[in-house]
Design an enzyme around this catalytic site. Structure first.
Site: not given
Lengths: 406, 406
Positions: B193, B406
């Site tokens: 955003t 990850t």
């Protein structure tokens, strides 16, 4: 040879010289250090030809020369292609050089210049060394046919050659379609351009071929993206020499749909190979969109997905990041009802009813570790289907593009 | 205070709480580990307000609630903003939560819910922890005003707060405009955003404000790109509370142009700060296009340039790669006559008459080593001018986006 039924299309080992009456050659003329850099495809007989060109406002000189050849008539007997120098943004001299290249090769073949198309790929803003081009054309004369040499001669930063071949039957005659392409990054001074060359021994009416090529390009070559760029030199050329001796194909011919399908498969194969071999890429990404308002909308959405840097990096990072897929769909120009969009990856539903769905992250991760990733979008706007192909965005893309001149 | 002449606009140290009658606050309510994550702007008096929203098909719940507030009337007394959770793709429950958030804060202020706007940014597909939101709203009550806290509370992966402030005189009264924004990457589950909040103590007629915001957004916030993505939560909100006691501004007011200019400068500052702080960015890139067919064409071309991955990586690699700039211009939808395009970088002409021009690579490289790069395009299609802002594409962008989960 296998006996083909009328609606059977078989993928065979082959290339642009597989259709009857075509040969291809490639030589090293010295534009590059050692790699082959000048290639030709020659048809025994005049081939009905059609081409589509880059939409860039900066069209390269060879594009203008090929357009000129096809304006004189819809047949070609040969195309000559060099890599290393794109002959784009080269002003009047560049245009003159491209015409000279056409003339020189036509003269060797003993044919009208307008029967020859010209294509170039490589550095833009630099002039062709015409002595090397002339020497290369001389060398081609005594060089035996070798389609692998042609396929190598058209490459720039591509890491692999790209070829495909199909056979089909038209009115009892076996027709062959072969293709070669080059891709990689899309435009920059050091290397550029996507080129596609398709040959077929089918006899085809000119207008049908041009129309089919345009339609097929829209759903194959125009649906791939490596980095959203368009080159000055992009071109796809189809040559149909009629040596298969089939009844001439027109749009009304009962076998037209099967031929068109085979031409589509040829172009799709080449397009996917270009996407797979994008700069720095480790994976091919295919987006399939079903149930869009129409095929155009479906293709727009599919291309948005494979074109999104955030989707591309997520795939590289083996991250089942449905939010980025939603993001890409969300800002497409297509008609989208958020509540009806479903996102699938490797058979799992990630998103439905405007909410994420529970799924196995480990199964998704394992799927994303493969080298062909398919993202499926189901919608309920209509019966439009579309596909697009791209590749992941990796450190190597940055490396290739940020540091090659340093 | 400096006496301002009628057409003078002065940039001053300040923020969204600098205009009279506004205060801003921020607290840590626990949506994030330690960073402030809930902020509010409150106006003493009802402020005439205007907003523009994301064009994404997947609009977040808070966007719908803010639209609802402004549908009830063109005034707001407050906006409440949380980071960490975007409350997007959260279905019915998400919409209910956004309404509850509005209700809860309005009730604390003792005002109608429709006088409150709601805005969220962060992870999509996750629900707000409403207990934390309620506790945060309680905490806000006893928290002293602090616009720095508000500016921090709206950030996600941004590395710096973004604020600006201008003063100008309207009919002898000093009017102040303040702004705050957040940007960074555009959309993904972990952070998303672009938000912009502008306050002013000017008295302004509602329709003029809405129209001006739309026009100004088109040439400021809509002309930036970090990665070409649009979020589900993007919003720019302007609140004008009239506390400066100027004669109400309308489009016919003699001082309207100077106010509009100041509002543009405010939005431009915020937009440029968002571009400069794009994920992984090391440089702000500005493209200026002069002489396009019209302003729209100029803006389209400018945005193509700053949006091109190849231009972005070239700037990162300090490579004066005119070919990539030409490539970006070449495939824009604007009207482009190749022979009349000129490309300038750091005062040097790189490209003209459809050919590269001789230039000093070392001067260009030195220029590209700075942290603000301006690319100037001159054309001869008409008198259209436009600008756009972006950032370079770096290894860190890949790192942030390929590996954060990850």
């Amino acid at each position: 040879m296998i006996q083909l039924s009328e609606d059977q299309i078989v993928k065979v080992t082959g290339d642009v010289s597989s259709p009857k009456g075509f040969q291809a050659k490639g030589v090293h003329c010295g534009l590059r250090y050692s790699k082959k850099d000048l290639g030709v495809i020659i048809s025994e007989t005049p081939a009905v030809s059609a081409a589509v060109y880059t939409q860039s406002h900066f069209q390269a000189a060879p594009i203008k020369v090929t357009q000129d050849s096809l304006k004189h008539g819809p047949t070609l007997k040969a195309v000559i292609v060099n890599s290393a120098i794109a002959n784009a943004c080269t002003g009047e001299q560049g245009l003159k050089d491209a015409y000279t290249m056409r003339e020189s090769f036509a003269s060797q073949l003993g044919i009208e210049p307008e029967l020859v198309a010209v294509s170039s790929t490589g550095v833009i803003g630099e002039h062709l060394d015409m002595e090397k081009i002339h020497a290369g054309i001389e060398l081609l004369k005594e060089t035996p046919a070798g389609s692998g040499d042609f396929e190598e001669a058209i490459l720039t930063t591509d890491t692999v050659i790209k070829q495909t071949c199909y056979e089909l039957a038209i009115g009892g005659k076996t027709v062959t379609i072969g293709g070669a392409a080059k891709g990689s990054g899309m435009i920059h001074p050091n290397m550029a351009t996507m080129l596609g060359f398709v040959t077929t021994d089918a006899a085809i009416e000119e207008k049908a071929l041009q129309k089919a090529l345009r339609e097929i390009t829209d759903v194959s070559f125009n649906q791939i993206t490596v980095d959203g760029e368009t080159s000055t030199n992009d071109m796809v050329l189809v040559m149909a020499n009629g040596c298969a001796e089939n009844e001439c194909l027109t749009e009304d011919h009962p076998d037209w749909p099967v031929f068109k399908k085979a031409l589509l498969l040829t172009c799709e194969d080449l397009a996917k190979e270009i996407a797979r071999d994008g700069e720095g890429a480790t994976k091919l990404i295919e987006a399939q969109v079903q149930g869009a308002k129409n095929n155009l909308d479906a293709n727009v959405i599919a291309k948005k997905i494979v074109g999104s840097n955030l989707v591309k990096t997520a795939v590289y990072g083996t991250d089942a990041n449905w939010g980025r897929i939603i993001g890409a769909i969300g800002h497409s120009a297509a008609q989208v009802t958020a509540e009806e969009v479903e996102v699938y990856l490797g058979g799992q539903c990630l998103f439905k009813n405007n909410e994420p769905q529970p799924f196995s992250e480990s199964i998704a991760k394992e799927y994303l570790e493969g080298d062909e990733i398919t993202i499926v979008i189901k919608m309920a706007e209509g019966d439009g289907n579309g596909r697009a192909w791209g590749c992941d965005l990796t450190y190597d893309y940055i490396k290739i593009n940020a540091s090659y001149r340093t």
